[in-house]
Design an enzyme around this catalytic site. Structure first.
Site, mmCIF file in Angstrom:
data_model
loop_
_atom_site.group_PDB
_atom_site.id
_atom_site.type_symbol
_atom_site.label_atom_id
_atom_site.label_comp_id
_atom_site.label_asym_id
_atom_site.label_seq_id
_atom_site.Cartn_x
_atom_site.Cartn_y
_atom_site.Cartn_z
ATOM 1 N N ASP A 283 9.314 2.825 1.156
ATOM 2 C CA ASP A 283 8.136 3.518 1.669
ATOM 3 C C ASP A 283 8.118 3.330 3.181
ATOM 4 O OD1 ASP A 283 5.643 4.253 2.599
ATOM 5 O OD2 ASP A 283 4.533 3.340 0.947
ATOM 6 N N LYS B 94 3.005 10.334 8.350
ATOM 7 C CA LYS B 94 2.394 9.828 9.573
ATOM 8 C C LYS B 94 3.071 10.388 10.829
ATOM 9 C CE LYS B 94 0.113 5.711 7.720
ATOM 10 N NZ LYS B 94 -1.280 6.060 8.072
ATOM 11 N N PHE C 35 0.862 -1.185 0.000
ATOM 12 C CA PHE C 35 0.000 0.000 0.000
ATOM 13 C C PHE C 35 0.893 1.228 0.000
ATOM 14 C CE2 PHE C 35 -2.404 3.458 1.888
ATOM 15 C CZ PHE C 35 -3.604 3.385 1.196
#
Length: 404
Positions: free
Chosen positions: A223, A252, A138
């Site tokens: 990532d 995040k 993702f």
């Protein structure tokens, strides 16, 4: 609308791309939240691994309020001091030489993928545009990033996906050998798959990807949107694997709850993103940069990072004890304070049911697919809150087992 909006107002006014819980939190402090009725919850969700220092941490509140009284926004026609300080801090703490600032993880990954293709185009020609990613990965919700992500459900129904994207099997180096070639510009990988089920990479897998990228003149993109900024017990997870990427993305926990993202890269690659090739309206915003700098400086300390490792061990011990009594999990895995508990065969696909029961018991959790309960609490969660939350989680497990 009344003075206090309700969950029904969401259905009335909001586009239905989310299905939020009935609870509406209104106040948070540390690892605890309170809803409109004043009910307390222990937060094991952390805004999906975003609230690295919990809610309203005084260091972040101070950084935000101080900057709010100075300067909010300029645009990228100018630079600003907080953005420059944040970029310098990230460079000094990592492999990177250059930083690109944006507003989210999806933006950071979009920038990384565009940079990789542009670099390959400039150095090797138009043919070198293929991207290797992994099933169940993702990377965000832009059309490019959902196409690179290995979960087709997120790209279906939006028309043809960009060409040149292929997917191997995570932790299977042979599958990558079959896909990578001299037309490959980049391999994009999560050091630990988050949405795909909290699956850590095998070190040899990441080391092999580095070697394959070097062999084919391709860039290695990590990532670290979910694994970065202390989440795994080091500032970035790559530092635990002995593998250095060419590009790394972060978001995040980087802002501790304030929207911010970053792409980190080297002097070898960065020049491909020349003036006018990419941009972000709010990227490098002074407010976001000031908060992110405070978060990075606070988290990247032995006290916090060692504490993450300690809480990981304690979290695993609690989950294993719960499982010993109830046999509800097949496997408990993860790194640092990103922990996944895969449901046992008798409870296949019921992670969401357990999440809902946990909320009723006063502890907020997450899922990573239909079969994995995901925990991503604050990196500085007090042991008292961890114990209390685990006690509430066991009450939810007991109810789940009783329903069988």
């Amino acid at each position: 609308m009344s003075e206090h909006p309700t969950r029904a107002d969401f259905d009335h006014y909001m586009v239905p791309n989310y299905a939020p819980q009935q609870v509406i939190p209104v106040h948070g402090e540390g690892s605890r939240l309170w809803d409109q009725q004043g009910r307390e919850y222990i937060d094991f969700a952390g805004g999906i691994a975003v609230n690295g220092l919990g809610h309203c941490h005084p260091v972040l509140v101070e950084a935000l309020t101080t900057q709010a009284n100075k300067l909010w926004h300029l645009s990228n026609v100018y630079t600003n001091e907080p953005a420059l300080k944040l970029a310098r801090s990230l460079v000094e703490r990592t492999f990177a030489d250059k930083v690109y600032l944006c507003s989210s993880g999806g933006e950071a990954n979009e920038a990384a993928l565009k940079l990789a293709r542009r670099w390959a185009h400039d150095h090797h020609g138009e043919h070198k545009h293929r991207i290797v990613s992994f099933s169940q990965s993702f990377h965000g919700r832009t059309f490019f990033t959902v196409s690179v992500g290995g979960q087709p459900k997120y790209s279906q129904g939006f028309g043809p996906v960009p060409e040149g994207i292929v997917h191997g099997q995570y932790n299977n180096l042979d599958s990558v050998r079959e896909l990578i070639d001299d037309d490959t510009c980049a391999v994009m990988v999560e050091p630990m798959q988050g949405e795909g089920g909290i699956i850590p990479a095998v070190p040899e897998f990441l080391q092999g990807l580095r070697e394959l990228c070097d062999e084919h003149n391709a860039l290695l993109i990590f990532d670290e949107v979910q694994t970065g900024v202390g989440r795994t017990g080091s500032l970035y997870a790559y530092q635990q694997f002995g593998v250095t990427p060419d590009i790394l993305t972060s978001a995040k926990s980087l802002g501790g709850g304030f929207p911010v993202g970053a792409m980190l890269t080297t002097d070898r690659v960065a020049p491909a993103m020349a003036v006018g090739t990419h941009g972000s309206t709010y990227g490098g915003n002074p407010l976001a940069s000031a908060v992110a700098l405070a978060a990075v400086e606070y988290i990247d300390t032995p006290e916090v990072l060692d504490g993450v490792k300690l809480r990981h061990d304690q979290c695993r011990e609690h989950l294993e004890a719960i499982n010993h009594r109830h046999s509800v999990f097949r496997e408990i895995r993860g790194m640092g304070l990103l922990v996944g508990a895969e449901m046992a065969p008798d409870y296949e696909g019921r992670a969401k049911d357990l999440m809902a029961l946990a909320l009723e018991e006063g502890v907020m959790t997450l899922i990573a697919g239909p079969n994995v309960l995901r925990l991503a609490p604050s990196l500085v969660i007090p042991e008292e809150d961890l114990i209390k939350g685990m006690r509430r989680l066991e009450h939810a497990v007991t109810r789940l087992v009783a329903d069988e």
